[in-house]
Design an enzyme around this catalytic site. Structure first.
Site, PDB file in Angstrom:
ATOM      1  N   CYS A  69       0.837  -1.206   0.000  1.00  0.00           N
ATOM      2  CA  CYS A  69       0.000   0.000   0.000  1.00  0.00           C
ATOM      3  C   CYS A  69       0.875   1.260   0.000  1.00  0.00           C
ATOM      4  O   CYS A  69       1.554   1.548   0.985  1.00  0.00           O
ATOM      5  CB  CYS A  69      -0.913  -0.029   1.221  1.00  0.00           C
ATOM      6  SG  CYS A  69      -1.795   1.494   1.561  1.00  0.00           S
ATOM      7  N   CYS A  72       0.101   3.788   2.751  1.00  0.00           N
ATOM      8  CA  CYS A  72       0.550   3.247   4.048  1.00  0.00           C
ATOM      9  C   CYS A  72       2.037   3.513   4.244  1.00  0.00           C
ATOM     10  O   CYS A  72       2.470   3.937   5.318  1.00  0.00           O
ATOM     11  CB  CYS A  72       0.290   1.743   4.130  1.00  0.00           C
ATOM     12  SG  CYS A  72      -1.431   1.262   4.047  1.00  0.00           S
TER      13      CYS A  72
END
Length: 148
Positions: A69, A72
């Site tokens: 991600c 993230c």
């Protein structure tokens, strides 16, 4: 008697009772010796997350993330910065949803990064999406009971 707070060691999972007045003086786990309130983000496994979420009396903010991600990964340094700013009165941790998909299901995670704030055995608030450190700090301060 001095007011105490229960904290689960995020390294070994042992429950510790720490005087609230001593949170800032570097308390260590009575079992493994790891620092309990050092302002570092800890990676959790599902068992430690469950125990800490149910037991911790101090605020615990958990980042549900995955290595693939992009947002993230971009938020990780901001999350660490917020952890240092909120220590010793709140702790920040993360759990990899790719390695532990059942945790995402259990906590009804629909997208990542997702932040869930736990305190006194319950979910207090949640926040979706990557955020800068200042927003993460403000989120914790607004939603958790912390000493001034």
């Amino acid at each position: 008697m001095a007011e105490t707070a229960k904290l689960v060691c995020l390294d070994c999972g042992s429950t510790n009772r720490v005087p609230v007045a001593k949170l800032g003086s570097g308390p260590k786990c009575g079992t493994c010796g790891a620092k309990l309130t050092d302002g570092k983000v800890r990676a959790l496994d599902p068992a430690t997350l469950q125990k800490a979420a149910k037991t911790d009396e101090a605020p615990l903010l958990v980042d549900f993330w995955a290595p693939w991600c992009g947002p993230c990964r971009m938020m990780a340094p901001q999350f660490q910065q917020a952890a240092q700013a909120l220590a010793p009165h709140a702790r920040l941790a993360k759990i990899d949803t790719q390695d532990h998909p059942a945790v995402s299901q259990k906590h009804n995670i629909r997208g990542i990064p997702a932040l869930i704030l736990f305190q006194n055995g319950r979910e207090v608030a949640r926040l979706a999406g990557a955020r800068p450190a200042a927003e993460i700090e403000a989120f914790v301060r607004q939603n958790a009971r912390m000493p001034a």
